[in-house]
Design a protein around this motif. Structure first.
Motif, PDB file in Angstrom:
ATOM      1  N   ILE A 128      58.194  -2.394  20.987  1.00 39.41           N
ATOM      2  CA  ILE A 128      58.200  -3.180  22.323  1.00 39.41           C
ATOM      3  C   ILE A 128      57.603  -2.255  23.357  1.00 39.41           C
ATOM      4  CG2 ILE A 128      59.259  -4.729  23.864  1.00 39.41           C
ATOM      5  CD1 ILE A 128      59.325  -5.913  21.400  1.00 39.41           C
ATOM      6  N   LEU A 166      63.019  -3.914  19.599  1.00 32.66           N
ATOM      7  CA  LEU A 166      63.868  -5.215  20.023  1.00 32.66           C
ATOM      8  C   LEU A 166      65.117  -5.244  19.016  1.00 32.66           C
ATOM      9  CD1 LEU A 166      63.980  -8.027  21.275  1.00 32.66           C
ATOM     10  CD2 LEU A 166      62.568  -8.884  19.090  1.00 32.66           C
ATOM     11  N   VAL A 210      66.108  -5.108  24.450  1.00 35.48           N
ATOM     12  CA  VAL A 210      65.363  -3.997  24.135  1.00 35.48           C
ATOM     13  C   VAL A 210      66.032  -2.785  24.111  1.00 35.48           C
ATOM     14  CG1 VAL A 210      63.189  -2.809  24.543  1.00 35.48           C
ATOM     15  CG2 VAL A 210      62.958  -5.230  24.677  1.00 35.48           C
TER      16      VAL A 210
END
Length: 160
Positions: free
Chosen positions: A5, A77, A95
Motif C-alpha cells: 500500500i 494492508l 495499514v
C-alpha cells in the motif's frame, strides 16, 4: 502474492504512542486521503485510513508528526476481525507502515519556527534520510539560494 500500500495524505490527529508489555513501541494515527473524483458540488470524497507503526519508526512518528502534516506511507494492508459485545463479527482494516515520508516541513505548515525538513523513516533500519534534520533551515543557511546571480562552476567540478 503481493500486499503493498502506498498512501499520501494528512494526519487527522496526532499519533498515539503506546508500548506493549514487552516494551515495544507502537504508534497509531489516521490519514485523510482524497479520492480522485469530485461529487456534483465539486467536493472531493475523502477516505480516513488507520495506520500503525512499530518500534523506532513509531517513536519517530510520535515525536515529529502532528495533526495536519502531509506524509507518504508505504506498508501492507492488514485486516483483523473480532466479535463485539453483541456477538457480531467486526472487521478492521489498517495499514502497517514500513516507511513514512515527511512530505513537508513544519515551516511550510506554519506550525513552528523550527523546521525539521522532509525525510524518510523506514521501519527496518529506522534511518532518517534528510540532510537538514533539526536545522533552522533559514534562507541564509541554504547554499543554493541565490539572489539572481549565476553560480560559477568550473568544468573540473562536473562529474561528466
Amino acid at each position: 502474492m503481493l500486499n503493498r500500500i502506498i498512501l499520501i495524505g494528512r494526519l487527522t490527529r496526532d499519533p498515539e504512542l503506546r508500548y506493549t508489555s514487552n516494551g515495544i513501541a507502537v504508534a497509531r494515527f489516521a490519514l485523510a486521503v482524497n479520492r480522485n473524483y469530485s461529487n456534483q458540488q465539486g467536493e472531493r470524497a475523502v477516505d480516513f485510513i488507520d495506520v500503525v507503526t512499530w518500534r523506532g519508526l513509531a517513536e519517530t512518528c510520535a515525536n515529529y508528526l502532528k495533526k495536519g502534516r502531509l506524509v507518504g506511507v508505504e506498508g501492507r494492508l492488514q485486516i483483523s476481525s473480532y466479535e463485539n459485545n453483541e456477538g457480531r463479527k467486526v472487521r478492521n482494516a489498517e495499514v502497517v507502515a514500513d516507511n513514512v515520508q515527511f512530505l513537508e516541513s513544519m515551516r511550510d505548515r506554519n506550525d513552528s519556527n523550527q523546521s525539521f525538513g522532509s525525510g524518510s523513516f523506514e521501519g527496518g533500519n529506522n534511518n532518517f534520510n534528510s540532510n537538514n534534520f533539526g536545522s533552522s533551515n533559514r534562507p541564509s543557511d541554504d547554499p543554493f539560494a541565490s539572489d539572481g546571480k549565476p553560480i560559477d562552476i568550473s568544468d573540473d567540478d562536473l562529474p561528466f
